[in-house]
Design a protein around this motif. Structure first.
Motif, short mmCIF file in Angstrom:
data_model
loop_
_atom_site.label_atom_id
_atom_site.label_comp_id
_atom_site.label_asym_id
_atom_site.label_seq_id
_atom_site.Cartn_x
_atom_site.Cartn_y
_atom_site.Cartn_z
N ALA A 119 21.26 26.73 9.05
CA ALA A 119 20.29 26.20 9.99
C ALA A 119 19.56 25.01 9.41
N PRO A 163 16.41 23.24 8.35
CA PRO A 163 15.14 23.85 7.95
C PRO A 163 14.08 23.66 9.03
N PRO A 164 13.33 24.71 9.31
CA PRO A 164 12.35 24.61 10.37
C PRO A 164 11.21 23.66 10.02
N PRO A 222 5.28 25.45 14.49
CA PRO A 222 6.16 25.80 15.61
C PRO A 222 6.09 24.72 16.69
N VAL A 280 17.99 22.89 15.91
CA VAL A 280 18.54 23.97 15.09
C VAL A 280 20.01 23.68 14.83
N TRP A 296 19.50 33.58 14.68
CA TRP A 296 18.60 32.45 14.37
C TRP A 296 17.15 32.86 14.62
N ASN A 297 16.89 33.48 15.77
CA ASN A 297 15.53 33.87 16.13
C ASN A 297 14.92 34.85 15.13
N ALA A 349 15.75 35.14 11.95
CA ALA A 349 15.53 34.43 10.69
C ALA A 349 14.44 33.37 10.80
N ASN A 350 14.19 32.87 12.01
CA ASN A 350 13.24 31.76 12.21
C ASN A 350 12.32 32.05 13.39
N GLU A 402 9.31 31.44 14.06
CA GLU A 402 8.43 30.34 14.47
C GLU A 402 9.17 29.26 15.26
N MET A 403 10.49 29.31 15.23
CA MET A 403 11.33 28.33 15.93
C MET A 403 12.29 29.04 16.88
#
Length: 148
Positions: A48, A50-51, A55, A64, A101-102, A104-105, A107-108
């Motif tokens: 991914a 990086p966020p 947010p 993403v 993805w959600n 693991a992340n 905030e994004m």
């Protein structure tokens, strides 16, 4: 007449080098200010992008990167509405790469009502975006956040 033979100098240097271990005369104070370089491991294939630090806000796009990993890891796991013709409007997020993805992340996270507006540079046509999602293994997805 005034020429010197360099062979004698080379022999003296060689003899000195062969005479024993080479030691350094560096003082401890000189070493205290030396800092080791910072080394950071980077994965061979990032899963991914990086966020961002904050947010995304409603109305902002964020990016993403999803990498498919073979037949068992190839489904995005989303139900999307294509009726606006321009973007994929997320109806639900099910088991699959987007849910991963959600998790693991958070905030994004990509949620219901968010819009996938671009994938791998394809933008403006929901059917074309869908085809890119089906056919490409690495997906750079731009999402328009619609709800917090």
């Amino acid at each position: 007449m005034g020429a010197k033979c360099c062979a004698a100098e080379e022999a003296a240097v060689q003899a000195e080098l062969n005479s024993g271990p080479v030691t350094s005369q560096i003082k401890e104070e000189e070493v205290k200010d030396v800092q080791a370089p910072i080394v950071q491991a980077v994965p061979a294939v990032p899963a991914a992008v990086p966020p961002a630090k904050d947010p995304p806000k409603v109305g902002e796009e964020f990016t993403v990167q999803i990498v498919k990993g073979g037949p068992e890891r190839s489904k995005l796991g989303i139900d999307a509405d294509l009726t606006d013709g321009i973007a994929l409007v997320i109806d639900s997020v099910n088991d699959g790469l987007i849910r991963d993805w959600n998790i693991a992340n958070p905030e994004m996270a990509i949620n219901r009502f968010d819009r996938i507006v671009e994938v791998n540079g394809q933008r403006g046509n929901a059917n074309d975006i869908t085809e890119v999602c089906k056919n490409d293994n690495t997906l750079i997805i731009k999402v328009l956040k619609m709800k917090q």
